[in-house]
Design a protein around this motif. Structure first.
Motif, PDB file in Angstrom:
ATOM      1  N   VAL A   1     -13.649  10.904   3.217  1.00 54.05           N
ATOM      2  CA  VAL A   1     -13.001   9.770   3.419  1.00 54.05           C
ATOM      3  C   VAL A   1     -11.813  10.004   4.187  1.00 54.05           C
ATOM      4  N   TYR A   2     -11.502   9.104   4.981  1.00 56.55           N
ATOM      5  CA  TYR A   2     -10.183   8.934   5.921  1.00 56.55           C
ATOM      6  C   TYR A   2      -9.042   8.399   4.954  1.00 56.55           C
ATOM      7  N   ASP A   3      -8.372   9.256   4.601  1.00 56.84           N
ATOM      8  CA  ASP A   3      -7.243   8.836   3.820  1.00 56.84           C
ATOM      9  C   ASP A   3      -5.912   8.344   4.877  1.00 56.84           C
ATOM     10  N   LEU A   4      -5.114   7.738   4.082  1.00 55.42           N
ATOM     11  CA  LEU A   4      -3.841   7.417   4.679  1.00 55.42           C
ATOM     12  C   LEU A   4      -2.770   7.316   3.599  1.00 55.42           C
ATOM     13  N   ARG A   5      -1.712   7.597   3.779  1.00 55.81           N
ATOM     14  CA  ARG A   5      -0.567   7.608   2.982  1.00 55.81           C
ATOM     15  C   ARG A   5       0.634   6.891   3.482  1.00 55.81           C
ATOM     16  N   VAL A   6       1.540   6.395   2.739  1.00 55.57           N
ATOM     17  CA  VAL A   6       2.916   5.930   3.414  1.00 55.57           C
ATOM     18  C   VAL A   6       3.411   6.326   4.674  1.00 55.57           C
ATOM     19  N   ASP A   7       3.295   7.784   4.809  1.00 53.18           N
ATOM     20  CA  ASP A   7       4.026   8.522   5.862  1.00 53.18           C
ATOM     21  C   ASP A   7       3.123   8.162   6.999  1.00 53.18           C
ATOM     22  N   ASP A   8       2.036   8.039   6.873  1.00 52.18           N
ATOM     23  CA  ASP A   8       1.101   7.865   8.055  1.00 52.18           C
ATOM     24  C   ASP A   8       1.432   6.537   8.803  1.00 52.18           C
TER      25      ASP A   8
ATOM     26  N   HIS B   1       2.418   0.812  -3.697  1.00 53.28           N
ATOM     27  CA  HIS B   1       2.323   0.781  -5.049  1.00 53.28           C
ATOM     28  C   HIS B   1       0.947   0.885  -5.580  1.00 53.28           C
ATOM     29  N   GLY B   2       0.156   1.658  -4.405  1.00 53.60           N
ATOM     30  CA  GLY B   2      -1.329   1.850  -4.675  1.00 53.60           C
ATOM     31  C   GLY B   2      -2.120   0.754  -4.821  1.00 53.60           C
ATOM     32  N   ILE B   3      -1.835  -0.296  -4.442  1.00 53.33           N
ATOM     33  CA  ILE B   3      -2.574  -1.631  -4.351  1.00 53.33           C
ATOM     34  C   ILE B   3      -3.313  -1.862  -3.207  1.00 53.33           C
ATOM     35  N   LEU B   4      -4.665  -2.091  -3.451  1.00 51.89           N
ATOM     36  CA  LEU B   4      -5.414  -2.311  -2.146  1.00 51.89           C
ATOM     37  C   LEU B   4      -5.192  -3.738  -1.732  1.00 51.89           C
ATOM     38  N   VAL B   5      -4.731  -4.389  -0.769  1.00 54.06           N
ATOM     39  CA  VAL B   5      -4.798  -5.633  -0.298  1.00 54.06           C
ATOM     40  C   VAL B   5      -5.900  -5.989   0.585  1.00 54.06           C
ATOM     41  N   SER B   6      -6.579  -7.079   0.016  1.00 56.34           N
ATOM     42  CA  SER B   6      -7.823  -7.478   0.676  1.00 56.34           C
ATOM     43  C   SER B   6      -7.432  -8.851   1.203  1.00 56.34           C
ATOM     44  N   CYS B   7      -7.698  -9.127   2.669  1.00 51.84           N
ATOM     45  CA  CYS B   7      -7.630 -10.384   2.936  1.00 51.84           C
ATOM     46  C   CYS B   7      -8.491 -11.009   3.864  1.00 51.84           C
ATOM     47  N   ALA B   8      -8.629 -12.435   3.878  1.00 51.94           N
ATOM     48  CA  ALA B   8      -9.630 -12.927   4.829  1.00 51.94           C
ATOM     49  C   ALA B   8      -9.207 -12.590   6.133  1.00 51.94           C
ATOM     50  N   ALA B   9     -10.141 -12.534   7.231  1.00 57.90           N
ATOM     51  CA  ALA B   9      -9.882 -12.277   8.469  1.00 57.90           C
ATOM     52  C   ALA B   9      -9.693 -13.593   9.163  1.00 57.90           C
ATOM     53  N   GLY B  10     -10.049 -14.847   8.972  1.00 56.25           N
ATOM     54  CA  GLY B  10      -9.898 -16.048   9.381  1.00 56.25           C
ATOM     55  C   GLY B  10     -11.222 -16.723   9.857  1.00 56.25           C
TER      56      GLY B  10
ATOM     57  N   ILE C   1     -10.468   4.031  -0.548  1.00 58.56           N
ATOM     58  CA  ILE C   1     -11.276   3.108  -1.019  1.00 58.56           C
ATOM     59  C   ILE C   1     -11.679   2.167   0.416  1.00 58.56           C
ATOM     60  N   ARG C   2     -10.758   1.838   1.032  1.00 57.29           N
ATOM     61  CA  ARG C   2     -11.253   1.006   2.220  1.00 57.29           C
ATOM     62  C   ARG C   2     -12.252   2.008   3.070  1.00 57.29           C
ATOM     63  N   SER C   3     -11.894   3.171   3.424  1.00 61.19           N
ATOM     64  CA  SER C   3     -12.707   3.950   4.258  1.00 61.19           C
ATOM     65  C   SER C   3     -14.187   4.088   3.452  1.00 61.19           C
ATOM     66  N   ALA C   4     -14.210   4.199   2.037  1.00 57.96           N
ATOM     67  CA  ALA C   4     -15.252   4.330   1.381  1.00 57.96           C
ATOM     68  C   ALA C   4     -16.250   3.030   1.932  1.00 57.96           C
ATOM     69  N   LEU C   5     -15.766   1.957   1.665  1.00 56.42           N
ATOM     70  CA  LEU C   5     -16.332   0.792   2.140  1.00 56.42           C
ATOM     71  C   LEU C   5     -16.846   0.589   3.595  1.00 56.42           C
ATOM     72  N   MET C   6     -16.147   1.158   4.420  1.00 54.72           N
ATOM     73  CA  MET C   6     -16.282   1.177   5.737  1.00 54.72           C
ATOM     74  C   MET C   6     -17.425   2.080   6.488  1.00 54.72           C
TER      75      MET C   6
ATOM     76  N   SER D   1     -12.746  -7.805  -2.516  1.00 56.96           N
ATOM     77  CA  SER D   1     -11.646  -7.466  -3.717  1.00 56.96           C
ATOM     78  C   SER D   1     -12.411  -6.740  -4.691  1.00 56.96           C
ATOM     79  N   GLY D   2     -13.799  -7.679  -5.046  1.00 53.93           N
ATOM     80  CA  GLY D   2     -14.277  -7.069  -6.264  1.00 53.93           C
ATOM     81  C   GLY D   2     -14.988  -5.720  -6.199  1.00 53.93           C
ATOM     82  N   LEU D   3     -15.461  -5.523  -4.924  1.00 60.46           N
ATOM     83  CA  LEU D   3     -16.169  -4.434  -4.824  1.00 60.46           C
ATOM     84  C   LEU D   3     -15.224  -3.289  -4.560  1.00 60.46           C
ATOM     85  N   ALA D   4     -14.019  -3.242  -4.119  1.00 61.34           N
ATOM     86  CA  ALA D   4     -13.017  -2.462  -4.409  1.00 61.34           C
ATOM     87  C   ALA D   4     -12.657  -1.971  -5.612  1.00 61.34           C
ATOM     88  N   VAL D   5     -12.845  -2.849  -6.537  1.00 65.63           N
ATOM     89  CA  VAL D   5     -12.433  -2.520  -8.052  1.00 65.63           C
ATOM     90  C   VAL D   5     -13.690  -1.668  -8.648  1.00 65.63           C
ATOM     91  N   LEU D   6     -15.089  -1.919  -8.211  1.00 69.28           N
ATOM     92  CA  LEU D   6     -16.032  -0.957  -8.515  1.00 69.28           C
ATOM     93  C   LEU D   6     -15.739   0.646  -8.242  1.00 69.28           C
TER      94      LEU D   6
END
Ligand SMILES: *[C@@H]1O[C@H](CO)[C@@H](O)[C@H](O)[C@H]1NC(C)=O
Ligand SMILES: *[C@@H]1O[C@H](CO)[C@@H](O)[C@H](O)[C@H]1NC(C)=O
Ligand SMILES: *[C@@H]1O[C@H](CO)[C@@H](O)[C@H](O)[C@H]1NC(C)=O
Ligand SMILES: *[C@@H]1O[C@H](CO)[C@@H](O)[C@H](O)[C@H]1NC(C)=O
Ligand SMILES: *[C@@H]1O[C@H](CO)[C@@H](O)[C@H](O)[C@H]1NC(C)=O
Ligand SMILES: *[C@@H]1O[C@H](CO)[C@@H](O)[C@H](O)[C@H]1NC(C)=O
Ligand SMILES: *[C@@H]1O[C@H](CO)[C@@H](O)[C@H](O)[C@H]1NC(C)=O
Length: 793
Positions: free
Chosen positions: A649-656, A336-345, A601-606, A583-588
């Motif tokens: 950017v390195y993009d990825l879509r659902v098919d990938d 659904h186009g939502i970036l999911v940001s999670c704690a690594a642990g 977005i993740r690619s840009a951050l990485m 999560s907040g930086l992804a908003v920017l």
């Protein structure tokens, strides 16, 4: 809970030192009044799955399951999947209650079943998998400046473009009265927002505003897990009674609050990363833990509500994606186009500890800041030992006072072990003295309470050998500080040898400019990725150490019943804190590039993250004080200013990602569980995990002589330009070649390249090597880390 900070850190200690039953009691039955204290914080892992609970309970005890259905096989006689799920459930049980019907996050539902009902359900037509519900653990005045956000123009909440972006935080609830959720100056709520403010105990629709635009709670799964004899009812409210969720939400998007601090410490303007953005809370955690069935309900609703970013500071042990309900819910959100940001642990620094490592999740480790809270212990012999503390109240007298080791102050001669257990200290031996306690067995802040209650003047808390040299600051209720193992030993030596030992503790407040910073926080979970070693995790690190952010102001910083201090801001550490930063930086990024996919977005951050200090030295691992590696920091430390203009950017879509599942050799049923649809892998196609268009490289050699190829596609998101590749590696025995070596891009153009890694045998018992790849047009550098491992069989 206690909040404090380092809890998570203590988690591993906690796990190994405390008998398991104790944990179970604390986590599940909560028999002690100070339960909030206990529970752990943040992330990760523990083994609390239901099988534990099962062993204790009677045969008739029901267990909650999350049920995955093959919606493609739903008979056409059903108008809606909810009717079909109900009919399946009714066919195997008259009494089983539907806890949740999921619409988006998974195809399926959750319910509590007896052993027999479970057996029956598993074999029903249309049922793909039945997984037991699991408990998940919950895993900044300084950070905006540290991250250079003050260099980005237009951060005025009224004009900032991020005002259309909504972050959904799945956590312990929200304290709406916090100034961090003040909506002064905010425009109307985004038009496509579908969420609501759910009323509950001490919570009405007027608790939401133009900043906090949604708040809901989900507790059926957690309630089903409570012992049925326990009358305890979870309060029906989205209100935060724990602190973790308020802290995370304000870290991501909190409004600026001037002069924020914890007792004057870490003082400054507290603000989230994206101050213009909106936030919605999905409260799914209760008494410090979260049931997966509730988490899925929160994710399900967040998708429907139209959040743009999901922030999940919680986790569990990594499992295969088709058994990992959080990864499955995240897959749906990604679609659904939502970036999911999670704690690594927080189970570092041991390797293979990273969780939430599915490639469609952004996995965030923790880094330290350039800020510390130093103290020193001065002894009667003139020696000084440095420590850390958040205590900032009435100090000890400047003069030296008597000092005693807890093991010499036992009320039960010969039995004292130095850990300051409740009831173990003799008031006659302790009164008017500073007491040195060893860590372990009891919560750190509780030890302060114990020493204070028997008349101690202050406390020095010493790490054990296992705790190492990094002491843990806490907001102790009386003058107390923490020291590392070696210093603790030195102090003990003095206490044992001087006939009349004395000392004092000096508190130095907040110190900025601590170097080296950032370092990888010692607790931050590390790679390699246990589930898919060819995907490097964590993805990156962000500030997660000693972070000041909003807190419910009816809670004390220690969570002790005897602590009368109430606070508006709390300092905490964990990947639970670094995740909402990202999560907040992804908003920017999303607000400047609204059409970018979560992967872009993740690619840009990485690719813009940094892995060296200004002097070109590699970021340090705080656990070892040695250079860290991509298994510790992924692509490096987030640099939001550069991330706004990544060039490529390195993009990825659902098919990938579907091809990736094929490459994993998942069965059709396993793919259907993750992708929530029937998907047939093309038998003629060569699927390869190494071709997932990821912005980093994890190369797994199968032997001492091996050649591995990864193919990648770059999308130009900047100006026209010609990029040249450069590569480096710390291992001359590995040959790296890239084809082509130059890529010229028109605007928005995509170009592919192949990178070939060849190892030639002179491995010399090195099991890991590292390198990097950069595409540069002379101005913009697009960086990828490379990590090599050998799997020799
Ligand atoms: C149920 O849990 C509450 C809250 O933790 C506790 O105070 C109470 O003693 C428990 N009751 C039983 C019967 O275990
Ligand atoms: C109810 O909310 C008010 C703030 O409106 C707060 O002061 C109070 O502590 C809350 N009570 C509980 C039990 O959370
Ligand atoms: C800032 O906060 C401190 C302590 O919280 C308080 O003593 C001081 O008066 C405040 N200063 C301003 C300018 O509000
Ligand atoms: C924090 O407080 C100290 C002492 O009150 C003051 O010198 C310093 O400027 C403050 N720092 C910030 C960032 O406001
Ligand atoms: C204090 O305890 C230490 C170690 O537990 C022991 O070696 C020492 O003799 C004790 N000192 C006194 C005065 O009891
Ligand atoms: C760091 O490396 C860059 C590029 O190689 C170089 O231009 C710069 O002078 C180096 N800086 C230091 C402090 O060595
Ligand atoms: C590499 O792995 C082998 C086998 O797991 C182990 O015995 C060896 O100590 C490791 N070497 C290094 C340098 O870590």
């Amino acid at each position: 809970m206690n909040p404090t900070i380092y809890k998570q850190i203590s988690l591993s200690t906690f796990l190994t030192q405390i008998p398991f039953q104790y944990i179970q009691r604390k986590l599940f039955n909560m028999k002690t009044p100070e339960k909030p204290l206990v529970v752990i914080l943040f992330v990760i892992v523990i083994l609390c799955d239901v099988s534990l609970a099962r062993s204790e309970k009677s045969e008739n005890k029901k267990i909650t399951y999350i049920v995955h259905a093959a919606k493609s096989t739903m008979p056409s006689s059903f108008d809606h999947h909810s009717f079909w799920y109900k009919s399946i459930l009714n066919s195997i049980s008259k009494s089983a209650e539907m806890l949740y019907t999921y619409d988006k996050a998974i195809n399926g539902f959750s319910t509590s079943l007896t052993v027999e009902e479970h057996e029956l359900l598993k074999s029903q037509p249309g049922i793909l998998k039945v997984t037991p519900d699991k408990k998940y653990k919950l895993h900044t005045t300084r950070t905006p400046k540290f991250l250079g956000l003050d260099k980005i123009a237009s951060l005025n909440p009224v004009t900032e473009k991020s005002s259309d972006v909504v972050v959904g935080v799945v956590d312990t609830g929200i304290w709406p009265e916090s100034k961090s959720f003040d909506d002064t100056g905010y425009g109307p709520i985004p038009r496509n927002w579908k969420g609501i403010c759910q009323t509950g105990i001490n919570f009405t629709t007027s608790n939401c505003n133009k900043k906090l635009i949604g708040a809901r709670f989900y507790r059926k799964g957690f309630e089903a897990s409570l012992d049925s004899t326990n009358e305890t009812k979870l309060p029906k409210t989205p209100r935060d009674d724990f602190g973790h969720g308020t802290h995370a939400a304000s870290t991501a998007v909190g409004s600026p609050v001037e002069n924020a601090s914890l007792f004057g410490l870490a003082n400054g303007t507290a603000r989230g990363m994206a101050i213009g953005a909106r936030v919605a809370m999905y409260k799914v955690c209760w008494l410090g833990a979260c049931s997966m069935s509730d988490i899925l309900a929160g994710i399900d609703q967040a998708i429907v509500d139209n959040v743009d970013i999901l922030s999940l500071s919680l986790g569990n042990i990594a499992t295969n994606y088709f058994e990992d309900n959080l990864a499955i819910g995240a897959f749906a959100a990604m679609e659904h186009g939502i970036l999911v940001s999670c704690a690594a642990g927080n189970t570092g620094p041991s390797s293979l500890s990273v969780s939430n490592a599915a490639p469609w999740i952004t996995t965030v480790g923790a880094g330290t800041l350039d800020r510390d809270f130093p103290t020193y212990v001065r002894l009667g012999n003139g020696k000084k030992y440095s420590g850390v503390s958040f205590y900032n109240g009435k100090y000890l007298p400047g003069t030296l006072v008597p000092f005693i080791y807890a093991g010499n102050a036992s009320s039960d001669e010969g039995k004292g072990d130095g850990t300051c257990l409740p009831g173990s200290l003799d008031p006659k031996k302790v009164a008017g003295k500073i007491v040195l306690c060893d860590r372990g067995k009891v919560e750190r802040v509780e030890k302060g309470n114990i020493v204070k209650s028997v008349g101690g003047l202050g406390m020095v808390l010493a790490n054990t050998e296992k705790d190492g040299e990094r002491p843990m600051p806490d907001a102790h209720i009386f003058p107390a500080t923490a020291v590392g193992f070696t210093d603790g030993q030195a102090i003990k030596k003095y206490l044992f040898s001087d006939p009349n030992p004395t000392g004092t503790i000096v508190f130095e407040g907040t110190k900025l400019g601590v170097e080296p910073s950032p370092a990888v926080a010692f607790f931050s979970s590390r790679g390699p990725n246990l589930i898919t070693p060819e995907i490097l995790k964590p993805d990156l690190i962000a500030p997660g150490f000693n972070i000041l952010a909003a807190y419910p102001n009816n809670l004390s910083p220690t969570g002790l019943g005897s602590d009368p201090r109430l606070i508006d801001f709390q300092i905490m550490s964990g990947t639970s804190m670094s995740c909402p930063h990202v999560s907040g930086l992804a908003v920017l990024i999303k607000s400047v590039h609204p059409d970018w996919s979560p992967a872009a977005i993740r690619s840009a951050l990485m690719t813009t993250a940094y892995k060296t200090y200004k002097n070109n030295q590699t970021l340090v691992d705080d656990a070892t004080k040695k250079p860290a590696t991509p298994f510790d920091f992924g692509a490096g430390h987030v640099d939001p200013v550069s991330a706004l203009n990544p060039g490529l950017v390195y993009d990825l879509r659902v098919d990938d990602y579907l091809s990736f599942l094929c490459a994993l050799d998942y069965t059709p049923a396993q793919i259907e569980i993750v992708a929530r649809r029937k998907y047939t892998c093309d038998p003629k196609k060569q699927y390869s995990v190494t071709n997932l268009n990821y912005p980093s490289f994890a190369v797994v050699f199968k032997g001492e002589h091996d050649e591995i190829k990864h193919t990648r596609t770059l999308t130009n998101v900047g100006a026209e330009g010609t990029y040249k590749v450069s590569i480096n590696s710390d291992n001359p025995a590995i040959k790296i070649s890239v084809e082509p070596k130059v890529l010229s891009f028109k605007k928005k153009e995509k170009k592919s390249y192949t990178i070939t890694f060849t190892t030639s045998g002179s491995k010399q018992n090195i099991n890991q090597s590292f390198g990097g790849l950069e595409w540069s047009d002379g101005r913009t550098v697009v960086r990828s880390p490379i990590a090599f491992t050998w799997k020799l069989q």
